[in-house]
Design a protein around this motif. Structure first.
Motif, mmCIF file in Angstrom:
data_model
loop_
_atom_site.group_PDB
_atom_site.id
_atom_site.type_symbol
_atom_site.label_atom_id
_atom_site.label_comp_id
_atom_site.label_asym_id
_atom_site.label_seq_id
_atom_site.Cartn_x
_atom_site.Cartn_y
_atom_site.Cartn_z
ATOM 1 N N ARG A 58 -3.657 13.264 -2.592
ATOM 2 C CA ARG A 58 -2.984 12.018 -2.217
ATOM 3 C C ARG A 58 -3.988 10.868 -2.339
ATOM 4 N NH1 ARG A 58 -1.229 15.164 2.044
ATOM 5 N NH2 ARG A 58 -2.424 13.928 3.535
ATOM 6 N N ASP A 100 -8.344 3.477 -3.116
ATOM 7 C CA ASP A 100 -9.314 4.281 -2.367
ATOM 8 C C ASP A 100 -9.817 5.351 -3.324
ATOM 9 O OD1 ASP A 100 -9.111 2.946 0.036
ATOM 10 O OD2 ASP A 100 -8.018 4.529 1.087
ATOM 11 N N ILE A 145 0.854 -1.176 0.000
ATOM 12 C CA ILE A 145 0.000 0.000 0.000
ATOM 13 C C ILE A 145 0.898 1.237 0.000
ATOM 14 C CG2 ILE A 145 -1.703 1.331 1.299
ATOM 15 C CD1 ILE A 145 -2.848 -1.241 2.356
ATOM 16 N N ARG A 146 0.553 2.185 -0.877
ATOM 17 C CA ARG A 146 1.300 3.431 -0.921
ATOM 18 C C ARG A 146 0.367 4.557 -1.366
ATOM 19 N NH1 ARG A 146 4.250 4.073 -6.470
ATOM 20 N NH2 ARG A 146 3.416 2.372 -7.735
ATOM 21 N N GLU A 147 0.872 5.782 -1.288
ATOM 22 C CA GLU A 147 0.114 6.946 -1.730
ATOM 23 C C GLU A 147 0.786 7.563 -2.947
ATOM 24 O OE1 GLU A 147 -0.304 9.669 1.509
ATOM 25 O OE2 GLU A 147 -2.085 8.643 2.286
ATOM 26 N N SER A 177 -7.972 8.319 1.041
ATOM 27 C CA SER A 177 -7.562 9.199 -0.060
ATOM 28 C C SER A 177 -8.139 10.592 0.127
ATOM 29 C CB SER A 177 -8.051 8.654 -1.406
ATOM 30 O OG SER A 177 -7.269 7.571 -1.856
ATOM 31 N N ARG A 224 -3.221 -0.026 -3.449
ATOM 32 C CA ARG A 224 -2.535 -1.261 -3.095
ATOM 33 C C ARG A 224 -2.262 -2.034 -4.376
ATOM 34 N NH1 ARG A 224 -4.457 -6.618 0.492
ATOM 35 N NH2 ARG A 224 -2.535 -7.782 0.029
ATOM 36 N N ARG A 236 -4.591 6.730 -2.279
ATOM 37 C CA ARG A 236 -4.044 5.508 -1.683
ATOM 38 C C ARG A 236 -4.339 4.316 -2.581
ATOM 39 N NH1 ARG A 236 -6.796 2.605 2.558
ATOM 40 N NH2 ARG A 236 -5.407 1.411 3.921
#
Length: 282
Positions: A11, A55, A2-4, A62, A15, A13
């Motif tokens: 931003r 998200d 998972i990252r942004e 997010s 995965r 989000r």
């Protein structure tokens, strides 16, 4: 993982799992939800696909993108997020609830981007929807209700999503409270709910327009429902069959609004059969 990502100043989000060289599979969640609703399918489908869950802008963890929240804007934000990941190939898209409507809007707006559709208890096929969501569309009622979500009310919401209450875990309740406390949560939720519905139910004009647009760009489709869905009734599956007679359909017995969680193994088996028939050989 998972990252942004920063997408259009927000931003977002995401995965990712699986080999990036494998066919891309995009997973979209429902209103007020998050990418966690697809976690069980990452574990099961990453062997054959590059699995991406998002998200939606303004939902989960997010940030919202600039402007009013609309169905078209959510689909456009998803497309921009996929672009930011460097993925340009046609996508296998799965959408649950609102995510199903976003998936269909993505196809309607950018047909070349979508290889197949899997619609899971999807919005867009009928007027009927849970009373709690209809009440939120009433001016003056929605915002106070959304701002009062605590552990008790979050538990009731989670309980409405699953036929088997074993899936209503403390972790899910805690995360729901965390999401509800985010500053933009109420605005994003209410703008979405009010665009799509009223106290009387889900609006017909956007549904009829969207189904017509999707029918104009037919894609292989799998449509599934949980028999005990308390949010969008399983009777909508008949309307989905009528709208897309070419689609494969399946009804999961004793299952609520999220078969991808409540019937994770059976959902993955069904999805693999469908996807393998429409994915290039590796």
């Amino acid at each position: 993982m998972i990252r942004e990502l920063t997408v259009r100043g927000a931003r977002i989000r995401v995965r990712e799992s699986g080999d990036p060289a494998h066919p891309p599979l995009l997973l979209l969640h429902g209103i007020g939800r998050s990418l966690e609703d697809w976690d069980p399918q990452h574990d099961r489908l990453a062997g054959e696909h590059r699995v991406i869950s998002v998200d939606l802008p303004g939902f989960g963890l997010s940030e919202p993108m600039p402007g009013r929240v609309t169905l078209a804007g959510l689909a456009d934000g998803v497309a921009a997020t996929v672009d930011a990941l460097g993925e340009r190939r046609p996508l296998h898209v799965m959408g649950n609830s609102l995510g199903g409507a976003v998936a269909m809007r993505l196809l309607a707006g950018a047909p070349a981007r979508v290889a197949t559709l899997t619609l899971v208890n999807s919005a867009g096929f009928g007027k009927e929807v849970a009373l709690a969501l209809r009440i939120l569309a009433v001016p003056g009622l929605g915002k106070p209700l959304l701002r009062r979500i605590d552990a008790r009310s979050a538990y009731r919401i989670e309980r409405s999503l699953f036929h088997d209450r074993a899936h209503v875990t403390p972790e899910r309740v805690e995360f729901a409270v965390r999401v509800a406390a985010r500053p933009e949560n109420a605005r994003v939720f209410l703008q979405t709910a009010r665009e799509l519905g009223t106290l009387r139910g889900i609006r017909a004009p956007w549904r009829e327009t969207l189904l017509g647009q999707v029918a104009a760009h037919p894609r292989p489709a799998l449509i599934v429902w949980g028999e005990r869905d308390l949010i969008l009734p399983a009777a909508h599956l008949a309307a989905a069959r009528a709208a897309f007679p070419h689609a494969r359909t399946h009804l999961f017995a004793d299952t609520g609004h999220m078969p991808q969680i409540e019937r994770a193994d059976a959902f993955a088996d069904l999805s693999r059969l469908f996807l393998s028939a429409h994915s290039p050989a590796l």
